[in-house]
Design a protein around this motif. Structure first.
Motif, PDB file in Angstrom:
ATOM      1  N   LEU A 192       0.806  -1.214   0.000  1.00 40.27           N
ATOM      2  CA  LEU A 192       0.000   0.000   0.000  1.00 40.27           C
ATOM      3  C   LEU A 192       0.842   1.268   0.000  1.00 40.27           C
ATOM      4  N   ASN A 193       1.927   1.272   0.758  1.00 42.19           N
ATOM      5  CA  ASN A 193       2.742   2.475   0.942  1.00 42.19           C
ATOM      6  C   ASN A 193       4.004   2.093   1.706  1.00 42.19           C
ATOM      7  N   ILE A 194       4.954   3.001   1.708  1.00 42.82           N
ATOM      8  CA  ILE A 194       6.198   2.792   2.448  1.00 42.82           C
ATOM      9  C   ILE A 194       6.534   4.072   3.206  1.00 42.82           C
ATOM     10  N   ALA A 195       6.839   3.929   4.490  1.00 37.00           N
ATOM     11  CA  ALA A 195       7.324   5.032   5.310  1.00 37.00           C
ATOM     12  C   ALA A 195       8.204   4.443   6.404  1.00 37.00           C
ATOM     13  N   ASP A 196       8.926   5.295   7.113  1.00 35.34           N
ATOM     14  CA  ASP A 196       9.809   4.828   8.185  1.00 35.34           C
ATOM     15  C   ASP A 196       9.006   4.064   9.239  1.00 35.34           C
ATOM     16  N   VAL A 224      -0.110  -5.237  -7.335  1.00 34.72           N
ATOM     17  CA  VAL A 224      -0.808  -3.952  -7.179  1.00 34.72           C
ATOM     18  C   VAL A 224       0.096  -2.974  -6.438  1.00 34.72           C
ATOM     19  N   TYR A 225       0.253  -1.778  -7.007  1.00 33.31           N
ATOM     20  CA  TYR A 225       1.120  -0.759  -6.410  1.00 33.31           C
ATOM     21  C   TYR A 225       0.373   0.559  -6.258  1.00 33.31           C
ATOM     22  N   ASN A 226       0.926   1.440  -5.431  1.00 35.61           N
ATOM     23  CA  ASN A 226       0.361   2.757  -5.181  1.00 35.61           C
ATOM     24  C   ASN A 226       1.019   3.762  -6.130  1.00 35.61           C
ATOM     25  N   ALA A 227       0.249   4.306  -7.054  1.00 39.70           N
ATOM     26  CA  ALA A 227       0.816   5.226  -8.049  1.00 39.70           C
ATOM     27  C   ALA A 227       1.357   6.498  -7.408  1.00 39.70           C
ATOM     28  N   GLU A 228       0.920   6.814  -6.179  1.00 42.14           N
ATOM     29  CA  GLU A 228       1.427   7.990  -5.481  1.00 42.14           C
ATOM     30  C   GLU A 228       2.673   7.683  -4.626  1.00 42.14           C
ATOM     31  N   LEU A 252      -5.570   8.205  -6.395  1.00 34.56           N
ATOM     32  CA  LEU A 252      -6.690   9.053  -6.004  1.00 34.56           C
ATOM     33  C   LEU A 252      -7.089  10.007  -7.124  1.00 34.56           C
ATOM     34  N   GLY A 253      -6.343   9.997  -8.210  1.00 36.71           N
ATOM     35  CA  GLY A 253      -6.683  10.793  -9.385  1.00 36.71           C
ATOM     36  C   GLY A 253      -7.367   9.945 -10.444  1.00 36.71           C
ATOM     37  N   ALA A 254      -7.485  10.497 -11.648  1.00 39.13           N
ATOM     38  CA  ALA A 254      -8.065   9.752 -12.760  1.00 39.13           C
ATOM     39  C   ALA A 254      -7.104   8.631 -13.164  1.00 39.13           C
ATOM     40  N   PRO A 255      -7.601   7.418 -13.338  1.00 40.72           N
ATOM     41  CA  PRO A 255      -6.696   6.296 -13.603  1.00 40.72           C
ATOM     42  C   PRO A 255      -6.236   6.250 -15.056  1.00 40.72           C
ATOM     43  N   GLY A 256      -4.996   5.836 -15.249  1.00 39.90           N
ATOM     44  CA  GLY A 256      -4.502   5.518 -16.573  1.00 39.90           C
ATOM     45  C   GLY A 256      -4.801   4.069 -16.901  1.00 39.90           C
ATOM     46  N   LEU A 257      -4.200   3.569 -17.968  1.00 39.64           N
ATOM     47  CA  LEU A 257      -4.379   2.170 -18.340  1.00 39.64           C
ATOM     48  C   LEU A 257      -3.876   1.263 -17.222  1.00 39.64           C
ATOM     49  N   PRO A 292     -14.752   8.290   4.599  1.00 37.49           N
ATOM     50  CA  PRO A 292     -14.271   8.635   3.258  1.00 37.49           C
ATOM     51  C   PRO A 292     -13.029   9.524   3.251  1.00 37.49           C
ATOM     52  N   ALA A 293     -12.169   9.417   4.270  1.00 37.40           N
ATOM     53  CA  ALA A 293     -10.910  10.165   4.286  1.00 37.40           C
ATOM     54  C   ALA A 293     -10.035   9.706   3.123  1.00 37.40           C
ATOM     55  N   PRO A 294      -9.193  10.594   2.571  1.00 39.16           N
ATOM     56  CA  PRO A 294      -8.407  10.227   1.379  1.00 39.16           C
ATOM     57  C   PRO A 294      -7.621   8.934   1.521  1.00 39.16           C
ATOM     58  N   HIS A 295      -6.945   8.734   2.659  1.00 42.16           N
ATOM     59  CA  HIS A 295      -6.152   7.506   2.783  1.00 42.16           C
ATOM     60  C   HIS A 295      -7.043   6.272   2.819  1.00 42.16           C
ATOM     61  N   ASN A 296      -8.283   6.418   3.292  1.00 42.04           N
ATOM     62  CA  ASN A 296      -9.186   5.277   3.319  1.00 42.04           C
ATOM     63  C   ASN A 296      -9.754   4.988   1.934  1.00 42.04           C
ATOM     64  N   VAL A 297      -9.909   6.021   1.120  1.00 43.48           N
ATOM     65  CA  VAL A 297     -10.301   5.822  -0.278  1.00 43.48           C
ATOM     66  C   VAL A 297      -9.211   5.038  -1.003  1.00 43.48           C
ATOM     67  N   ALA A 298      -7.941   5.368  -0.718  1.00 35.24           N
ATOM     68  CA  ALA A 298      -6.831   4.625  -1.305  1.00 35.24           C
ATOM     69  C   ALA A 298      -6.872   3.159  -0.865  1.00 35.24           C
ATOM     70  N   ASN A 299      -7.179   2.912   0.406  1.00 34.50           N
ATOM     71  CA  ASN A 299      -7.312   1.536   0.882  1.00 34.50           C
ATOM     72  C   ASN A 299      -8.405   0.795   0.112  1.00 34.50           C
TER      73      ASN A 299
END
Length: 406
Positions: A192-196, A224-228, A252-257, A292-299
């Protein structure tokens, strides 16, 4: 012989040491004993609660050594619990002797039923793993599938594969579970994401990232990867996947292919549709996501990508999101008093998780504290400082957070 061991093998000639008597270690020792292996379980701790567990294992023939500080006993395999750092002495001794080291994931993969085993949809990431796994389970159930969530989420994966008859399993994977996985081949995987985080466990951020990247190895259908998060894309690009496996992004933006994303508050799929160059499939709306917080939409997008990789229909994605009940302590509303909302996000146990939670609200009094686990909070304060109306600090590393606040 050890390299080829599976559920149907003769385990009666196998000598196994299991390190750790927690949920994972207990289940591993139990399963190995059921299969006829000679099992010794060791744990450096010795408490009344652990002795109760030890008594149960003793009944089925497992030799338990609590308060263990000696060298690794002679064995054919060492099965390690996720709480054991890769640098621990017992792991070093096994590797020096040429003894194979397996984690719970590796053992669980080998112990799946030989005939028609349930595929695995696996999820890791610094934050959001439990929420995404439970969202995925809800989508799979909405599709009428026999499923459960297991792994790092609390239910032992070894216990699930030994006893449950399922169509598919949603598997939450923490980084400490990944260093000793060599044969697991999930149908679909996601970071989903990478952080310290877990720097104290792995020794460096680079080693932590390398462990997370192992989630994609031998993936069959969709990585599956996170485009952000560019690091998750790089993980997929460098992974040794099964031929034909596709890279699927979420944004969270418009998806590409070959991506899932958001168009006018609608979750859409441009990955698992026949004409993805010209069409997109509506899956759900942001209003279907709780909260519907942004990070939960990503989830939700990540969970949808994994479900779609397994062939789940769009209606079940929507129905699963609507039926989903968030786990406790994850951006949960406690009460509203005189116009002030009180939010419990105490599962945000690292800086990245705290940041995503704080960004969901325009004006915040932040109650923070606990253990820093090798992280600093300077970047968090820089990004959300203007939102903070006050900060209450608790715990052993409160001075470190205070230093970042200036």
């Amino acid at each position: 012989m050890i390299d080829s061991l599976n559920r149907a093998s003769d385990w009666t000639t196998v000598s196994a040491v299991v390190a750790g008597i927690g949920v994972a270690g207990f289940a591993c020792a139990d399963a190995l004993a059921q299969l006829g292996a000679r099992v010794v379980l060791v744990d450096a701790n010795d408490t009344p609660a652990l002795r109760e567990r030890a008594e149960i294992l003793d009944v089925i023939g497992v030799e338990v050594k609590l308060g263990f500080t000696a060298d690794l006993p002679e064995c054919d395999i060492l099965v390690v619990s996720p709480g054991l750092p890769p640098s621990s002495a017992i792991i070093g001794q096994a590797l020096a002797r040429g003894v194979p080291v397996w984690g719970e994931l590796e053992l669980a993969w080998r112990l799946r039923p030989v005939e028609s085993p349930a595929p695995w949809l696996v999820i890791t990431g610094t934050n959001g793993k439990t929420t995404t796994t439970l969202m995925l389970e809800s989508m799979l159930r909405a599709a009428g599938l026999r499923t459960c969530s297991a792994g790092n989420i609390g239910m032992s994966l070894v216990g699930v594969v030994m006893h449950d008859d399922l169509d598919v399993i949603a598997v939450e994977v923490g980084a400490p579970q990944l260093p000793f996985v060599t044969t697991m081949s999930p149908l679909a995987s996601c970071c989903l994401n990478i952080a310290d985080d877990h720097i104290d466990h792995f020794g460096s951020l680079e080693d932590y990232i390398a462990a997370k990247a192992r989630i994609y190895e031998r993936t069959q259908i969709a990585a599956v990867y996170n485009a952000e998060d560019e690091r998750t894309r790089t993980m997929v690009e460098e992974a040794d996947v099964i031929e034909g496996c596709r890279a699927i992004g979420f944004t969270l933006g418009a998806p590409g292919l070959s991506m899932l994303g958001i168009v006018e508050n609608i979750l859409v799929d441009r990955a698992f549709v026949p004409d993805r160059a010209a069409t997109a499939q509506e899956l759900a709306t942001i209003d279907d996501i709780n909260p519907p917080a942004p990070h939960n939409v990503a989830n939700a997008l990540a969970a949808a990508a994994l479900a779609r990789a397994f062939g789940v229909n769009p209606a079940a994605i929507r129905d699963g999101l609507r039926a989903f009940i968030p786990a406790a302590h994850r951006i949960a509303s406690v009460a509203t008093v005189e116009g002030v909302s009180f939010i419990d996000d105490s599962k945000a146990t690292n800086a990245h998780a705290a940041l995503t939670s704080l960004k969901a609200f325009p004006s915040v009094v932040w109650i923070a504290g606990g253990m820093a686990k090798g992280q600093d909070f300077d970047d968090l304060v820089l990004e959300v400082g203007e939102r903070l109306r006050g900060v209450v600090l608790l715990g052993v590393d409160r001075a470190m957070i205070a230093g970042s606040l200036g």
